[in-house]
Write an enzyme that holds these catalytic residues in place. Sequence first.
Site, PDB file in Angstrom:
ATOM      1  N   TRP A  39      19.522   0.048  47.769  1.00  0.00           N
ATOM      2  CA  TRP A  39      20.660   0.772  47.215  1.00  0.00           C
ATOM      3  C   TRP A  39      21.583  -0.227  46.517  1.00  0.00           C
ATOM      4  O   TRP A  39      21.930  -1.260  47.109  1.00  0.00           O
ATOM      5  CB  TRP A  39      21.391   1.494  48.349  1.00  0.00           C
ATOM      6  CG  TRP A  39      22.560   2.307  47.939  1.00  0.00           C
ATOM      7  CD1 TRP A  39      22.626   3.223  46.927  1.00  0.00           C
ATOM      8  CD2 TRP A  39      23.864   2.280  48.537  1.00  0.00           C
ATOM      9  NE1 TRP A  39      23.886   3.772  46.868  1.00  0.00           N
ATOM     10  CE2 TRP A  39      24.667   3.218  47.841  1.00  0.00           C
ATOM     11  CE3 TRP A  39      24.417   1.568  49.599  1.00  0.00           C
ATOM     12  CZ2 TRP A  39      25.993   3.448  48.176  1.00  0.00           C
ATOM     13  CZ3 TRP A  39      25.733   1.802  49.934  1.00  0.00           C
ATOM     14  CH2 TRP A  39      26.516   2.734  49.224  1.00  0.00           C
ATOM     15  N   ASP A  62      20.773   1.416  58.248  1.00  0.00           N
ATOM     16  CA  ASP A  62      21.467   2.372  57.389  1.00  0.00           C
ATOM     17  C   ASP A  62      20.687   3.684  57.462  1.00  0.00           C
ATOM     18  O   ASP A  62      19.592   3.808  56.913  1.00  0.00           O
ATOM     19  CB  ASP A  62      21.515   1.848  55.951  1.00  0.00           C
ATOM     20  CG  ASP A  62      22.379   2.713  55.045  1.00  0.00           C
ATOM     21  OD1 ASP A  62      22.912   3.732  55.518  1.00  0.00           O
ATOM     22  OD2 ASP A  62      22.510   2.370  53.855  1.00  0.00           O
ATOM     23  N   LYS A  83      24.541  13.761  53.211  1.00  0.00           N
ATOM     24  CA  LYS A  83      23.327  14.380  52.672  1.00  0.00           C
ATOM     25  C   LYS A  83      22.824  15.504  53.560  1.00  0.00           C
ATOM     26  O   LYS A  83      22.537  16.599  53.090  1.00  0.00           O
ATOM     27  CB  LYS A  83      22.218  13.335  52.491  1.00  0.00           C
ATOM     28  CG  LYS A  83      22.426  12.381  51.339  1.00  0.00           C
ATOM     29  CD  LYS A  83      23.332  11.236  51.708  1.00  0.00           C
ATOM     30  CE  LYS A  83      23.453  10.210  50.597  1.00  0.00           C
ATOM     31  NZ  LYS A  83      24.397   9.127  50.950  1.00  0.00           N
TER      32      LYS A  83
END
Length: 395
Positions: free
Chosen positions: A128, A209, A244
């Site tokens: 990311w 993460d 999300k």
Amino acid sequence: MFDKLNSRPADSLLALIKAFQADDRPGKIDLGVGVYRDTMGRTPVMRAVKAAEQFLLETQDSKKYLGPEGDLQFVRLLQPIIFGKSPKFTQRLVGIQTPGGSGALRLGAELIQAANPSAKVLLGTPSWPNHAPIFSSARLPVKEYAFVDLMSQQVKFESVVDALSSAREGDVVLLHGCCHNPTGIDFTMEQWRRITELLVTHRLVPFIDLAYQGLGDGLEQDAAPTRMILDVVDEALIAYSCDKNFGLYRERVGALYVMTRNVDDIGKVESNMAALARVNWSMPPDHGDAIVRTILESEEMSAMWRAELEEMCLRVNGNRAALAAASPDLAFISRQRGLVSNLSMSRETAVALRMSHGIYMADSGRMNLAGMPADADAIVAALRAEGCLKSPTVA
């Protein structure tokens, strides 16, 4: 003072949003920013979220500050979803609410800097784009290593093993818990076991993460690698995002959990987390976490949320299967998980896809599979026209 500043480049994904909005072609396709979209191209508010908001509207009686640690009931209710119902490390676990997963990463980075400023953060690439800047901004050195070969769409596992084997005791390893962003390529369980062995042998600290739980293979399956690691390591950090899997992107809902070596360290870690949060955002926002807390406190809303999340997961994996079936060159996409995959292409090719075909994806070749229309043919035709695919069209 401000005359001394240099201009920074614009965020490429934000520029992509504006370019897509300005495009008036009816057949344009948005595969850019990694948010879930339904079959109509919308990012809807989940039914469970609407029900929770209605409940809060009718019952919430105050907007007073929560304190720097945030809503601790929200933090506690997430724990069994992430870690399982009865993890053996419960007594060594402490959590704090954060503004999204990004806030959790930043708070975790500053906690590492305060506890062990000489620690390096090992980061597999591609990753990311905000990972490295977050750790660097917290004054932590970042050591990158090759994680995936985009040409073959395979994990470069020897590179992973070499990086972890050469790390020093106390170094931090950033790991995507599931649904790797931007590649969609996750480790196999056998590879996760090998990584776990290396973490223990070299006394490295995993920073996991976990931003897409439930959007890969389901809530339980997506948490399996995280739980396996935490069962055996001494210390760990977990950055969690509800943006999300609850569809709460703009509400910025997240948490940072820290697992300590022993129970005696909990108080020190907790006080440092609260102090660091205080100087970063003082008090976290409440609306998003109150929604999640309300859903998880209600059996009816929780069941509704789980069913909706499963529908979302099935749609994304169905899109992956459709794209893979449309071209043998894209077969790898069906084996990947999460919202995104990363094709091997140049920036010039990505621009050509936008300009000539109305197919919008990041310049890196990252594409949001949730943004696909039901028919994959337009995407495949555009990729073939720009030389991204070699095999003939599947009948």
